[in-house]
Each structure stands twice: as C-alpha cells, then as structure tokens.
Design a protein around this motif. Structure first.
Motif, PDB file in Angstrom:
ATOM      1  N   MET A   1      31.585  37.658  45.689  1.00  0.00           N
ATOM      2  CA  MET A   1      31.216  36.815  44.560  1.00  0.00           C
ATOM      3  C   MET A   1      31.295  37.594  43.248  1.00  0.00           C
ATOM      4  SD  MET A   1      30.627  33.736  45.448  1.00  0.00           S
ATOM      5  CE  MET A   1      30.078  32.640  46.762  1.00  0.00           C
ATOM      6  N   ALA A   2      30.895  38.859  43.286  1.00  0.00           N
ATOM      7  CA  ALA A   2      30.964  39.682  42.077  1.00  0.00           C
ATOM      8  C   ALA A   2      32.414  39.882  41.635  1.00  0.00           C
ATOM      9  CB  ALA A   2      30.281  41.015  42.311  1.00  0.00           C
ATOM     10  N   LEU A   3      33.320  40.096  42.610  1.00  0.00           N
ATOM     11  CA  LEU A   3      34.732  40.229  42.277  1.00  0.00           C
ATOM     12  C   LEU A   3      35.263  38.936  41.679  1.00  0.00           C
ATOM     13  CD1 LEU A   3      37.512  41.561  42.283  1.00  0.00           C
ATOM     14  CD2 LEU A   3      37.766  40.837  44.681  1.00  0.00           C
ATOM     15  N   ARG A   4      34.910  37.829  42.287  1.00  0.00           N
ATOM     16  CA  ARG A   4      35.387  36.543  41.792  1.00  0.00           C
ATOM     17  C   ARG A   4      34.900  36.298  40.370  1.00  0.00           C
ATOM     18  NH1 ARG A   4      34.036  31.394  45.349  1.00  0.00           N
ATOM     19  NH2 ARG A   4      32.476  30.887  43.776  1.00  0.00           N
ATOM     20  N   ALA A   5      33.631  36.593  40.116  1.00  0.00           N
ATOM     21  CA  ALA A   5      33.090  36.428  38.770  1.00  0.00           C
ATOM     22  C   ALA A   5      33.856  37.294  37.778  1.00  0.00           C
ATOM     23  CB  ALA A   5      31.603  36.776  38.758  1.00  0.00           C
ATOM     24  N   ARG A   6      34.127  38.548  38.178  1.00  0.00           N
ATOM     25  CA  ARG A   6      34.848  39.463  37.286  1.00  0.00           C
ATOM     26  C   ARG A   6      36.254  38.950  36.988  1.00  0.00           C
ATOM     27  NH1 ARG A   6      37.598  44.555  38.455  1.00  0.00           N
ATOM     28  NH2 ARG A   6      36.805  44.535  40.589  1.00  0.00           N
ATOM     29  N   CYS A   7      36.943  38.455  38.026  1.00  0.00           N
ATOM     30  CA  CYS A   7      38.301  37.963  37.821  1.00  0.00           C
ATOM     31  C   CYS A   7      38.321  36.752  36.898  1.00  0.00           C
ATOM     32  CB  CYS A   7      38.942  37.616  39.160  1.00  0.00           C
ATOM     33  SG  CYS A   7      39.342  39.044  40.195  1.00  0.00           S
ATOM     34  N   PHE A   8      37.425  35.800  37.133  1.00  0.00           N
ATOM     35  CA  PHE A   8      37.436  34.601  36.309  1.00  0.00           C
ATOM     36  C   PHE A   8      36.852  34.856  34.924  1.00  0.00           C
ATOM     37  CE2 PHE A   8      37.890  32.454  40.492  1.00  0.00           C
ATOM     38  CZ  PHE A   8      39.093  31.838  40.216  1.00  0.00           C
ATOM     39  N   GLU A   9      35.925  35.806  34.814  1.00  0.00           N
ATOM     40  CA  GLU A   9      35.469  36.204  33.489  1.00  0.00           C
ATOM     41  C   GLU A   9      36.628  36.759  32.685  1.00  0.00           C
ATOM     42  OE1 GLU A   9      32.167  38.904  34.337  1.00  0.00           O
ATOM     43  OE2 GLU A   9      30.929  37.653  33.060  1.00  0.00           O
ATOM     44  N   GLY A  10      37.477  37.535  33.380  1.00  0.00           N
ATOM     45  CA  GLY A  10      38.627  38.119  32.709  1.00  0.00           C
ATOM     46  C   GLY A  10      39.574  37.078  32.144  1.00  0.00           C
ATOM     47  N   GLU A  11      39.596  35.890  32.776  1.00  0.00           N
ATOM     48  CA  GLU A  11      40.413  34.792  32.272  1.00  0.00           C
ATOM     49  C   GLU A  11      39.620  33.905  31.312  1.00  0.00           C
ATOM     50  OE1 GLU A  11      43.488  34.532  32.719  1.00  0.00           O
ATOM     51  OE2 GLU A  11      43.795  36.034  34.274  1.00  0.00           O
ATOM     52  N   GLY A  12      38.371  34.294  31.017  1.00  0.00           N
ATOM     53  CA  GLY A  12      37.552  33.500  30.113  1.00  0.00           C
ATOM     54  C   GLY A  12      36.932  32.289  30.770  1.00  0.00           C
ATOM     55  N   GLY A  13      36.854  32.286  32.104  1.00  0.00           N
ATOM     56  CA  GLY A  13      36.396  31.103  32.811  1.00  0.00           C
ATOM     57  C   GLY A  13      34.950  31.174  33.269  1.00  0.00           C
ATOM     58  N   ALA A  14      34.572  30.174  34.024  1.00  0.00           N
ATOM     59  CA  ALA A  14      33.198  30.060  34.494  1.00  0.00           C
ATOM     60  C   ALA A  14      32.916  31.091  35.585  1.00  0.00           C
ATOM     61  CB  ALA A  14      32.959  28.645  35.041  1.00  0.00           C
ATOM     62  N   LEU A  15      31.664  31.302  35.872  1.00  0.00           N
ATOM     63  CA  LEU A  15      31.249  32.325  36.807  1.00  0.00           C
ATOM     64  C   LEU A  15      30.951  31.747  38.182  1.00  0.00           C
ATOM     65  CD1 LEU A  15      28.764  34.352  34.578  1.00  0.00           C
ATOM     66  CD2 LEU A  15      31.190  34.762  34.945  1.00  0.00           C
ATOM     67  N   ARG A  16      31.275  32.513  39.191  1.00  0.00           N
ATOM     68  CA  ARG A  16      30.820  32.334  40.554  1.00  0.00           C
ATOM     69  C   ARG A  16      30.879  30.900  41.047  1.00  0.00           C
ATOM     70  NH1 ARG A  16      26.244  36.855  41.850  1.00  0.00           N
ATOM     71  NH2 ARG A  16      27.195  38.525  40.666  1.00  0.00           N
ATOM     72  N   GLU A  17      29.707  30.299  41.299  1.00  0.00           N
ATOM     73  CA  GLU A  17      29.624  28.983  41.931  1.00  0.00           C
ATOM     74  C   GLU A  17      29.791  27.908  40.868  1.00  0.00           C
ATOM     75  OE1 GLU A  17      28.682  25.862  44.703  1.00  0.00           O
ATOM     76  OE2 GLU A  17      29.806  27.699  44.604  1.00  0.00           O
ATOM     77  N   ALA A  18      31.035  27.489  40.664  1.00  0.00           N
ATOM     78  CA  ALA A  18      31.311  26.544  39.591  1.00  0.00           C
ATOM     79  C   ALA A  18      31.419  25.107  40.066  1.00  0.00           C
ATOM     80  CB  ALA A  18      32.605  26.936  38.884  1.00  0.00           C
TER      81      ALA A  18
END
Length: 248
Positions: free
Chosen positions: A30-47
């Motif tokens: 989940m932390a990796l997913r949050a980091r990846c989507f944060e990098g694209e400017g997107g929502a975090l984790r459980e969206a």
C-alpha cells in the motif's frame, strides 16, 4: 515485525520475491502504491472501496523493499459487475463471457525498479494466479499520466484504429467524463511510443481495449479498459510466461 520469509510465497528468483501481500507485506504494498500515485499527482491508497474484496501481490528484494504491486479478484461471468472497473465502465457485456474472469488493478512499479526485473516477476506470479483461478479473460484499466487527453491523442487514436475489443463484449460508457479513441495518426511510430509500458505488454499478449478512455480526476489519470483473452495469447508469449512462472 517482518514477515516470515515463506509467507504467501509464489516465486523467488534472482534476489526477488513475489508473494501474496498480507500483514506487514500488505502495508508495504500500500505504501508503494501511494508513492507511485502520489508521484502522478493522484489520490492515495484506498481510493475506490474495493481493496478489501481483492487479493494483493507484492514483489520485493531481499531487504523487503517493495518494487512492484497489483491487486486481483476472480469472477464468474454473472458476478463481473461487482468488479472495480464497473465503477467507470459498463461491464454488462462481459457477463456473457464463457468462463472465469480475473480483474487486475492498481498495477504499479517503483521508479527505482524500471529495469524490468520486478515487472517480469509480477507477470510470472500473475501467470500462476491465472492458472490457479482457471482464468479465461484478464481485464483491468491501463493508465496514461494526467487527465488532459490532448498529449495522448495519437496513442489513443492508435488504440482505436488497431486494438478495439469485439462489439459483442466491448464495455459501454458508464461515466460522462470519457473521450473516444479517435483522431488523426500522423506518425504511427510516435503513436505507438506514447503507449504506457504495461499497456504495451498487454497488447503484446493480444489485448484489446474499450472504445473510449475515462478521465479519472481523483487519480489524475486517463485510462482505457484492457482485456486479454487467455486463449489468444501468442504461443511464443505463453512459453515465455510459463517458463518464468514454472521453470523451463
């Protein structure tokens, strides 16, 4: 507390481990997913509220650094409208698909793992999942960075011209924020180069797509629904995937 080394283990190769993510491993995924989507400017984790219904895969190195993750969920045809993708696409046509379906989502790779090794491990583990679940169709959204269709126009037009799903099981529009896969293709090579790497992998397996892309402002992405008929994966690609998953 670190996970037991063999917990949920699917594959181990070249210093990488692919496993079903539970407990601390799920937190790392989940932390990796949050980091990846944060990098694209997107929502975090459980969206979208679907994580609890899915199972999760993580690829890590020996130091338990998360390198790649995805989630999956298997469906019988009559259940497919419960899939996360149905939030953005009308999947009613897939309820007539003759076999088990597997939805793949939130597939992302750490920026420091772009050499392809972690992605190959994830695909090998996914091959094992496909076999275990008796899957006949894979589906899930494939994302382009950002919500402006203009920079992706040639790539989207290329998809519409060459890779549309058959009408009998093509997803229909469900949300208003969608754009057709149409437009001029002045430079076919540049259009193909604009496709995201994961989508190119799916297309190489015979994948086809919806006739429209959905604008997802929450995740700051533009995505198409991609589907892969397992029976139509080219034999050479099947041999490679099975060798990765089960050995030569």
């Amino acid at each position: 507390m670190a996970d037991a080394p063999e917990r949920g283990l699917m594959l181990r190769h070249g210093g990488l481990i692919a496993r079903e993510a539970e407990g601390a491993a799920l937190e790392r995924a989940m932390a990796l997913r949050a980091r990846c989507f944060e990098g694209e400017g997107g929502a975090l984790r459980e969206a979208d509220g679907h994580d609890a219904s899915c199972r999760h895969l993580i690829v890590e190195d020996r130091e338990e650094r998360a390198l790649c993750t995805l989630r999956w969920r298997a469906f019988d045809p009559g259940e497919v409208t419960r899939a996360a993708s149905h939030d953005a696409y009308d999947l009613a046509a897939l309820s007539r698909w003759p076999g088990r379906l597997l939805e793949i989502g939130r597939f992302c790779t750490a920026s420091e793992a772009r050499d392809g090794a972690a992605l190959r491990m994830a695909l090998a583990a996914l091959t094992r999942i496909v076999v275990a679940e008796r899957t006949t169709l894979l589906f899930g959204s494939a994302s382009f960075a950002g919500i402006d269709p203009a920079p992706h126009g040639p790539a989207l037009a290329w998809l519409g011209a060459h890779h549309l799903a058959p009408p009998a099981w093509r997803p229909r529009r469900r949300v208003p924020d969608a754009v057709p896969l149409a437009g001029p293709i002045h430079d076919p090579r540049a259009a193909r180069a604009g496709l995201p790497p994961l989508l190119r992998s799916y297309l190489g397996m015979g994948g086809v797509v919806s006739d429209h892309a959905v604008i997802d402002a929450g995740m700051n992405t533009l995505h198409v629904l991609c589907m892969v008929d397992v029976a139509k994966i080219p034999p050479g690609r099947v041999r490679v995937l099975r060798a990765l998953a089960f050995g030569p």
